[in-house]
Design a protein around this motif. Sequence first.
Motif, PDB file in Angstrom:
ATOM      1  N   LEU A  61       0.847  -1.187   0.000  1.00  8.33           N
ATOM      2  CA  LEU A  61       0.000   0.000   0.000  1.00  8.33           C
ATOM      3  C   LEU A  61       0.883   1.238   0.000  1.00  8.33           C
ATOM      4  CD1 LEU A  61      -2.949  -0.675   2.489  1.00  8.33           C
ATOM      5  CD2 LEU A  61      -3.147   0.172   0.148  1.00  8.33           C
ATOM      6  N   THR A 141      -7.744  -3.704   4.473  1.00 14.45           N
ATOM      7  CA  THR A 141      -6.555  -3.545   3.631  1.00 14.45           C
ATOM      8  C   THR A 141      -6.901  -3.752   2.163  1.00 14.45           C
ATOM      9  OG1 THR A 141      -5.159  -4.339   5.439  1.00 14.45           O
ATOM     10  CG2 THR A 141      -4.226  -4.396   3.225  1.00 14.45           C
ATOM     11  N   GLU A 145      -6.548  -1.121  -1.027  1.00 17.36           N
ATOM     12  CA  GLU A 145      -5.813  -1.482  -2.239  1.00 17.36           C
ATOM     13  C   GLU A 145      -6.678  -1.318  -3.487  1.00 17.36           C
ATOM     14  OE1 GLU A 145      -2.715  -4.992  -0.969  1.00 17.36           O
ATOM     15  OE2 GLU A 145      -4.774  -5.534  -1.400  1.00 17.36           O
TER      16      GLU A 145
END
Length: 475
Positions: A61, A141, A145
């Motif tokens: 990331l 997460t 993304e």
Amino acid sequence: MDSEKLRESIGKAWATDVLPSLSGLVEIPAVSPAYDAAWQENGQLRAAVEHVRDWVAARGLPGARCEVVQLDGRAPLLLVDVPATPGAAAAGTVLLYGHLDKQPPLGDWSQGLGPWQAVIRDDRLYGRGAADDGYSGYAATTALEAVHEAGGEHARAVMLLETGEESGSPDLPAYLEHLADRLGEVSLVVCLDGGGDYERLWLTSSLRGAVQATVTVRVLEASVHSGLGSGIVPSSFRVMRLLLDRLEDPETGEVKVPEMVVPIPEERRAEAAELVARHPDVAVPRLPVLPGMRRVSDDEVELVLNNTWRPTLSITGAAGLPDPAVAGAVLRDRTSLRLSFRLPPSADAEAARAALERILTTDVPYGAQVEVGEYMVMNGWHAPETTPWLASALRQVGEGVFGKPCQNLGIGGGIPFMEMLGRRYPRAQFVVTGALGADSNAHVPDEWLNIPFAVQVTEAVAHLLDAHARAAGPA
């Protein structure tokens, strides 16, 4: 933002990257501190945090910083700080919350399944912590993304995964103070520890608080033959029963402690009635009730209110009572019970705890000795009014991701962090949702995560992140 690219990215990440690592997390017996006195020595909570940290750090990331934070004597947490995309620097901070600690195994699991064994069957991931809520950090997460890959925007995002939620989050106030400057001004909170069914996005409108305590009644210095002592000294169980009657009406289950009772807001009564009318199976889950067993009311709206806005008492543990097969003719010296009160969302949990102790220790029948301790105290939470940008975004998510409108509901359980954040950030918006269903078996054997639905929840979070960033306007 390219919605098709977003969906494709999330589906691919779950299949190839999320499930293998999440399965590894399931296999770590990271039992919450309240259920593992040797948690520091065992190191499983730390292992769970490091397992997820390593996975997030390897994702790439842009600008993300991953850090395990652990104050002295407190359960560790994972902090992930992801900078805002260029067009969203003025949008404040999004706080994405979840937890990595787990309930104990509790009972016998079905053949081929086990609490620390990750098993995928028919789009279900079985194992303790899969649904409650080890998947949350992976979903957050993956959503971040996917926003990048699909050309979307997101504000600065801070992911906080703690390891004490199942114990009432006793360490979080200290961590909030410790991290206050680093969190910044939180404008949106996303929590993935809720749910309803697997058809739509369910938005938690309230969470109950709790007071748990262990009560011990002692009547003798040592146990004696029941033929010698009965009728002379009252049994500790009878004294306990008299004390319980001070707390709860044995006929109706109504909790009699004034500090645990609050007025029910009219909008929540209306919400309960709407939920029963539109989604009766979610409103009152079909629990594994024995044949011939009746519920406490025939009015399903009242059942919803009982489960969300009225206090209840459950006896969740006992000590001093031998197994019936080996119970001799003994007048026992003591009886201990674990009392678990669920409190209304707006009740003051500390006032309720103080009242409980006072009631149990004042003018005790027969002068028996009563000890009250091992408290777990947490306040409930009542969602703030939804702002126009979030209401609009939720409508679009309902239509575009699930094909059905989002729905509000109160939850009978609790998430301590929500109340803490509500006090600290009174202007923040909250999205408390998740992939749990009534049959996900959280806290009991055969816990499982609905994988396709978790993928949809991830997609919903990604859209909300983008909508939040755009609502604030360009930097």
